[in-house]
Design an enzyme around this catalytic site. Structure first.
Site, PDB file in Angstrom:
ATOM      1  N   CYS A   1     -10.598   1.119 -29.561  1.00  0.00           N
ATOM      2  CA  CYS A   1     -12.056   1.735 -30.075  1.00  0.00           C
ATOM      3  C   CYS A   1     -12.809   2.106 -28.822  1.00  0.00           C
ATOM      4  CB  CYS A   1     -12.801   0.919 -30.798  1.00  0.00           C
ATOM      5  SG  CYS A   1     -11.636   0.716 -32.461  1.00  0.00           S
ATOM      6  N   GLU A   2     -12.199   2.924 -27.974  1.00  0.00           N
ATOM      7  CA  GLU A   2     -13.073   3.227 -26.769  1.00  0.00           C
ATOM      8  C   GLU A   2     -12.960   4.782 -26.495  1.00  0.00           C
ATOM      9  OE1 GLU A   2     -14.226   1.019 -23.753  1.00  0.00           O
ATOM     10  OE2 GLU A   2     -13.709  -0.672 -24.550  1.00  0.00           O
TER      11      GLU A   2
ATOM     12  N   GLU B   1       4.148  -6.410   2.419  1.00  0.00           N
ATOM     13  CA  GLU B   1       3.629  -6.681   1.111  1.00  0.00           C
ATOM     14  C   GLU B   1       3.940  -5.502  -0.086  1.00  0.00           C
ATOM     15  OE1 GLU B   1      -0.135  -8.362   1.515  1.00  0.00           O
ATOM     16  OE2 GLU B   1       0.297 -10.180   2.551  1.00  0.00           O
ATOM     17  N   PRO B   2       4.879  -5.017  -0.122  1.00  0.00           N
ATOM     18  CA  PRO B   2       5.102  -3.940  -0.858  1.00  0.00           C
ATOM     19  C   PRO B   2       5.046  -4.288  -2.476  1.00  0.00           C
ATOM     20  CG  PRO B   2       7.185  -4.300  -0.090  1.00  0.00           C
ATOM     21  CD  PRO B   2       6.448  -5.430   0.757  1.00  0.00           C
ATOM     22  N   GLY B   3       4.351  -3.679  -3.240  1.00  0.00           N
ATOM     23  CA  GLY B   3       4.308  -3.829  -4.734  1.00  0.00           C
ATOM     24  C   GLY B   3       4.847  -2.321  -5.460  1.00  0.00           C
TER      25      GLY B   3
ATOM     26  N   TYR C   1      -8.382   4.090 -13.539  1.00  0.00           N
ATOM     27  CA  TYR C   1      -8.573   4.838 -12.021  1.00  0.00           C
ATOM     28  C   TYR C   1      -8.195   6.533 -12.570  1.00  0.00           C
ATOM     29  CZ  TYR C   1      -6.647   0.454 -10.802  1.00  0.00           C
ATOM     30  OH  TYR C   1      -6.634  -0.957 -10.733  1.00  0.00           O
TER      31      TYR C   1
ATOM     32  N   GLY D   1       0.770  -1.325  -0.003  1.00  0.00           N
ATOM     33  CA  GLY D   1       0.043   0.090  -0.155  1.00  0.00           C
ATOM     34  C   GLY D   1       0.608   1.400  -0.067  1.00  0.00           C
TER      35      GLY D   1
HETATM   36  N1  LLP Z   1      -0.971  -7.017  -0.522  1.00  0.00           N
HETATM   37  C1  LLP Z   1      -2.368  -7.177  -0.953  1.00  0.00           C
HETATM   38  C2  LLP Z   1      -3.252  -8.215  -0.225  1.00  0.00           C
HETATM   39  C3  LLP Z   1      -3.028  -6.542  -2.087  1.00  0.00           C
HETATM   40  O1  LLP Z   1      -4.261  -6.637  -2.368  1.00  0.00           O
HETATM   41  C4  LLP Z   1      -2.110  -5.665  -2.600  1.00  0.00           C
HETATM   42  C5  LLP Z   1      -2.558  -4.793  -3.949  1.00  0.00           C
HETATM   43  C6  LLP Z   1      -0.880  -5.503  -2.199  1.00  0.00           C
HETATM   44  C7  LLP Z   1      -0.310  -6.257  -1.181  1.00  0.00           C
HETATM   45  C8  LLP Z   1       0.198  -4.563  -3.037  1.00  0.00           C
HETATM   46  O2  LLP Z   1      -0.134  -3.267  -2.826  1.00  0.00           O
HETATM   47  P1  LLP Z   1       0.905  -1.935  -3.310  1.00  0.00           P
HETATM   48  O3  LLP Z   1       2.176  -2.177  -2.317  1.00  0.00           O
HETATM   49  O4  LLP Z   1       1.321  -2.376  -4.581  1.00  0.00           O
HETATM   50  O5  LLP Z   1       0.261  -0.889  -3.050  1.00  0.00           O
HETATM   51  N2  LLP Z   1      -4.004  -1.705 -10.001  1.00  0.00           N
HETATM   52  C9  LLP Z   1      -4.019  -0.832  -8.983  1.00  0.00           C
HETATM   53  C10 LLP Z   1      -3.543  -1.275  -7.652  1.00  0.00           C
HETATM   54  C11 LLP Z   1      -4.099  -2.424  -7.025  1.00  0.00           C
HETATM   55  C12 LLP Z   1      -3.796  -2.925  -5.829  1.00  0.00           C
HETATM   56  C13 LLP Z   1      -4.332  -4.208  -5.528  1.00  0.00           C
HETATM   57  N3  LLP Z   1      -3.674  -4.874  -4.391  1.00  0.00           N
HETATM   58  C14 LLP Z   1      -3.446   0.319  -9.743  1.00  0.00           C
HETATM   59  O6  LLP Z   1      -2.757   0.218 -10.774  1.00  0.00           O
HETATM   60  O7  LLP Z   1      -3.362   1.310  -9.017  1.00  0.00           O
END
Ligand code: LLP
Length: 418
Positions: free
Chosen positions: A342-343, A273-275, A316, A239
């Site tokens: 086409c949108e 759980e960073p993404g 978004y 997050g």
């Molecule tokens: N853990 C869980 C359970 C999650 O659902 C998520 C993301 C993460 C970790 C990783 O979160 P992060 O660190 O990346 O914020 N597609 C959207 C973001 C969707 C996130 C879904 N869950 C976008 O492009 O903004």
């Protein structure tokens, strides 16, 4: 560190000119910086030094094998949400014992696959899921390690589609009912209780909602301890936001320090759980201007990347910076940058001041997270290539999809004869 800088008037990824990458691999093309990914991951690890922890990269943000492989080599664990993601982690050399399995809808088959692989923990989101896991685990004779994802009803103050910690969202277990579920789980033969988990949303730019959620988790941990249930870890999910435009999110160190302050004296392992915060700013989407369409009313630049390649702006209304690879002199105009799909919702950016000519290359910044991983074949468009830059070396880490591959799994109906 910004790995994407102008050198002699040309935008580079580390030491590699993006124009060269476009010439070699074509467009649209995702380009990632190895140094940037590694630096961000190390920033997280350094912040956690001296604290028992597990950093599980959220595979959904960027699931390219080369990216996962780099992170695995740095000791990362992984947060997965499907059997497919588990297979990727294993193919990339990830350690299954450092994998946490999230998601509200795990199938029997996925549970089985994860149990056999020996994942570190299942993040469970409902009592139905708990009972299913108990069944699958007992059939296999394996004890499933479990944490419950609680929903602390905290407003993450982010886009509603990516806020997950409110009562109205489908995620997690109402924190009020969680205790009863822990008691129920403690009685199950093939469930081993390990932790408490939460993830309140994505692209958070303030600490307060995280810390608010954590205080609820700590209260729950105390209540559980009082009733004889010892929790080993707290998983705070992902997050942490990044800067797309002018946001000023906390750094991993600021976030982790605040968490560590609140944890003082408790013997708990921390899982994150960073993404996005690891990969977003380590990538760009490289695209070429196909046509310019000027009118008295509006200017469009039609580029070769579309919503199927990068859906964040369409889905978004996300603002992502767009920079010319070789800035040209001349009058700037205000452009909407749109794709060939086409949108009307197919746009990459709106109202951008740019001097453009047909054939110009543009870099869409901060595209390393939720870029390629959310791409599709809509309009029968093959998916883009992915290139990982390491210094001045460019590695093609996913070749461009071919048109034949698009319908390789399809078939015509048999001939009816006659
Ligand atoms: N853990 C869980 C359970 C999650 O659902 C998520 C993301 C993460 C970790 C990783 O979160 P992060 O660190 O990346 O914020 N597609 C959207 C973001 C969707 C996130 C879904 N869950 C976008 O492009 O903004």
């Amino acid at each position: 560190m910004d790995a994407f800088t102008y050198q002699n008037g040309q935008l580079h990824a580390e030491g590699a000119p993006l124009a060269g990458i476009a010439a070699q691999f074509g467009t649209p093309c995702y380009v990632y910086s190895r140094a940037s990914i590694e630096q961000q991951f190390r920033a997280w690890s350094a912040a956690l030094a001296g604290q028992a922890h597990l950093l599980c990269f959220a595979v959904k943000a960027n699931s390219n094998l080369a990216v996962l492989g780099l992170l695995a080599k740095l000791g990362a664990g992984f947060d997965i949400v499907s059997g497919g993601e588990l297979a990727r982690v294993l193919a990339a050399g990830g350690n299954p014992h450092k994998v946490v399995f999230s998601g509200v809808g795990k199938s029997v088959q996925e549970m089985q696959q994860a149990l056999l692989a020996g994942v570190h923990c299942f993040n469970i989101e409902s009592s139905a899921e708990l009972l299913r896991l108990q069944q699958v685990a007992s059939r296999l004779g394996i004890k499933a390690k479990v944490s419950f994802r609680v929903n602390p009803d905290v407003d993450a103050k982010t886009h509603p589609y990516i806020a997950t910690g409110l009562k109205d969202n489908k995620f997690g277990i109402d924190i009020e009912s969680a205790e009863a579920l822990y008691q129920q789980a403690a009685e199950l033969s093939h469930i081993e209780l390990r932790g408490i988990d939460c993830h309140i949303g994505s692209q958070l730019t303030e600490l307060a909602p995280f810390l608010h959620a954590l205080s609820h988790l700590l209260d729950l941990q105390e209540r559980l301890a009082a009733s004889g249930i010892a929790i080993k870890h707290l998983n705070l999910g992902g997050g942490l936001g990044v800067r797309y435009r002018d946001e000023t999110p906390p750094s991993p160190a600021e976030y982790v320090n605040a968490v560590r302050q609140m944890l003082k004296g408790r013997d708990l392992t921390l899982i994150f759980e960073p993404g996005r915060s690891v990969v977003a700013n380590a990538g760009v989407l490289l695209t070429k201007v196909e046509h310019l369409k000027h009118s008295a009313h509006k200017n469009f630049a039609i580029v070769d990347a579309a919503m199927n390649d990068l859906i964040r702006p369409a889905l978004y209304q996300a603002w992502m910076a767009i920079e010319p690879v070789s800035p040209r002199a001349g009058e700037k105009r205000c452009y909407d940058l749109v794709g060939p799909v086409c949108e009307t919702g197919d746009f990459i950016g709106k109202q951008r001041e740019l001097a453009l000519a047909e054939g110009d290359l543009l870099a869409v910044r901060s595209a390393g997270a939720y870029g390629f991983s959310m791409s599709s074949n809509y309009n029968s468009r093959p998916r883009a290539a992915e290139v990982l830059v390491d210094g001045s070396k460019c590695h093609l880490v996913r070749r461009r999809e071919t048109v034949d591959e698009l319908f390789a799994g399809e078939s015509l109906l048999p001939d009816e004869g006659g």
